[in-house]
Design an enzyme around this catalytic site. Structure first.
Site, mmCIF file in Angstrom:
data_model
loop_
_atom_site.group_PDB
_atom_site.id
_atom_site.type_symbol
_atom_site.label_atom_id
_atom_site.label_comp_id
_atom_site.label_asym_id
_atom_site.label_seq_id
_atom_site.Cartn_x
_atom_site.Cartn_y
_atom_site.Cartn_z
ATOM 1 N N ASP A 9 -25.735 -102.311 -34.952
ATOM 2 C CA ASP A 9 -26.873 -102.514 -34.648
ATOM 3 C C ASP A 9 -27.682 -103.716 -35.655
ATOM 4 O O ASP A 9 -28.505 -102.648 -36.457
ATOM 5 C CB ASP A 9 -27.523 -101.187 -33.997
ATOM 6 C CG ASP A 9 -26.980 -100.392 -36.185
ATOM 7 O OD1 ASP A 9 -26.700 -100.907 -36.525
ATOM 8 O OD2 ASP A 9 -28.051 -99.593 -36.437
ATOM 9 N N HIS A 239 -24.305 -100.319 -47.031
ATOM 10 C CA HIS A 239 -22.934 -99.239 -46.088
ATOM 11 C C HIS A 239 -22.729 -100.058 -45.850
ATOM 12 O O HIS A 239 -20.824 -99.923 -45.591
ATOM 13 C CB HIS A 239 -23.958 -98.923 -45.674
ATOM 14 C CG HIS A 239 -24.973 -98.095 -46.526
ATOM 15 N ND1 HIS A 239 -24.838 -96.558 -46.961
ATOM 16 C CD2 HIS A 239 -26.109 -97.496 -46.346
ATOM 17 C CE1 HIS A 239 -26.039 -95.875 -48.049
ATOM 18 N NE2 HIS A 239 -26.619 -97.372 -47.323
#
Length: 316
Positions: A9, A239
């Site tokens: 995303d 991340h």
């Protein structure tokens, strides 16, 4: 070679993760599938197409889910982290590349069936596309090599609620279905990803070494870095790239095996609850789920080195 479908995303740290997969010599990037999360799916798809154009990525991009399987839609998009455009407000031009005509979950099904036993799914956003692929073609679970997800918070607080990490909170039912499927899953959660940071100065140095491709990463990361600096980090927390490094360098991570459920309702929605295999519990809702892995430790300096070494290499 690792044959990879990247479910994403984009998203600033997603862009770094995509570049890592694109440039890594041991990764064959087969497809990019998009999902809502850091921005609406129309925006994340546009961003994936823009990055495909910018970096000359051959893999097709398919637009995926705009909404979770169940539960509320996103209450707000994290524009204070990823910018109004999802890529740090760089005002990227309209991409020339066009999306694949198939929905993301169908591209996943088709690609897995074309390469049975070989495909690693790397999911760094909501897991809605993966759950839809399972619902459409349950047999693919036995044909996937592994699923690596950036998500979860097992022994640390979440980042959107005290209980939950954002990707799992955003579609908890999809995440629970992914962990419950017959494919092998490795969760790379906040327990380890928060330990790997990249500073503003490091990105600037890497851009000078490697040229315009990494300069793009530098430019789109500036507000993201500022967000993490305000939380007393040295730089941005990478991340999503941690999940990609697990694919190429699994020895840099320590794992534990457990039966994992994701809470789908209430104030704990999105929480990951693991039942370790070496502990006994009364009969319950964990008994029918397969054993999966989650990361408990990371060699953070070595992971950082793997990322910076790849970024510092000028293409060609």
């Amino acid at each position: 070679m690792h044959k990879v479908i990247f479910d994403t995303d984009p998203g600033v740290d997603d862009a770094l993760a995509l570049y890592y997969l694109h440039r890594h010599p041991q990764v064959d990037l087969l497809a990019i599938t998009t999902v809502f999360g850091n921005a609406p799916v129309e925006t994340t798809t546009r961003n994936a197409l823009f990055l495909k154009d910018s970096w000359g990525i051959a893999a097709p991009v398919a637009m995926g889910a705009a909404h979770p399987l169940s539960g509320p839609d996103e209450a707000h998009w994290p524009t204070h982290i990823h910018g109004r455009d999802g890529l740090g407000n760089i005002d990227a031009p309209e991409p020339a590349a066009q999306p694949d005509p198939r929905p993301a979950h169908q591209l996943i099904v088709d690609t897995v069936r074309a390469h049975p036993g070989e495909v690693t799914l790397v999911a760094v956003g909501r897991m809605t596309n993966l759950a839809q692929a399972l619902r459409t073609a349950p047999d693919i679970a036995t044909q996937v090599k592994q699923v690596v997800v950036m998500g979860g918070a097992f022994a640390v607080p979440g980042n959107v609620t005290p209980a939950a990490e954002a990707n799992l909170h955003g579609d908890a039912l999809a995440a629970d279905e992914v962990f419950a499927a017959a494919w092998p899953v490795v969760a790379v959660g906040l327990d380890v990803t928060r330990q790997v940071e990249m500073t503003r100065a490091e990105l600037a140095d890497l851009a000078r070494q490697a040229g315009p491709e990494v300069a793009l990463l530098r430019d789109l990361s500036q507000d993201y870095i500022a967000f993490y600096e305000a939380l007393n980090h040295r730089g941005m927390v990478v991340h999503d790239c941690c999940a990609c490094v697990l694919v190429t360098d699994p020895d840099l991570f320590t794992r534990r095996t457990a039966r994992i459920r994701v809470l789908t309702e209430g104030i704990g929605r999105g929480a990951t609850v693991a039942a370790p295999l070496d502990m006994r519990f009364p009969p319950g809702d964990w008994d029918s789920t397969p054993a999966q892995d989650y990361c408990t430790a990371i060699r953070a300096e070595a992971v950082h080195e793997r990322i910076t070494r790849l970024l510092s290499a000028r293409e060609g």
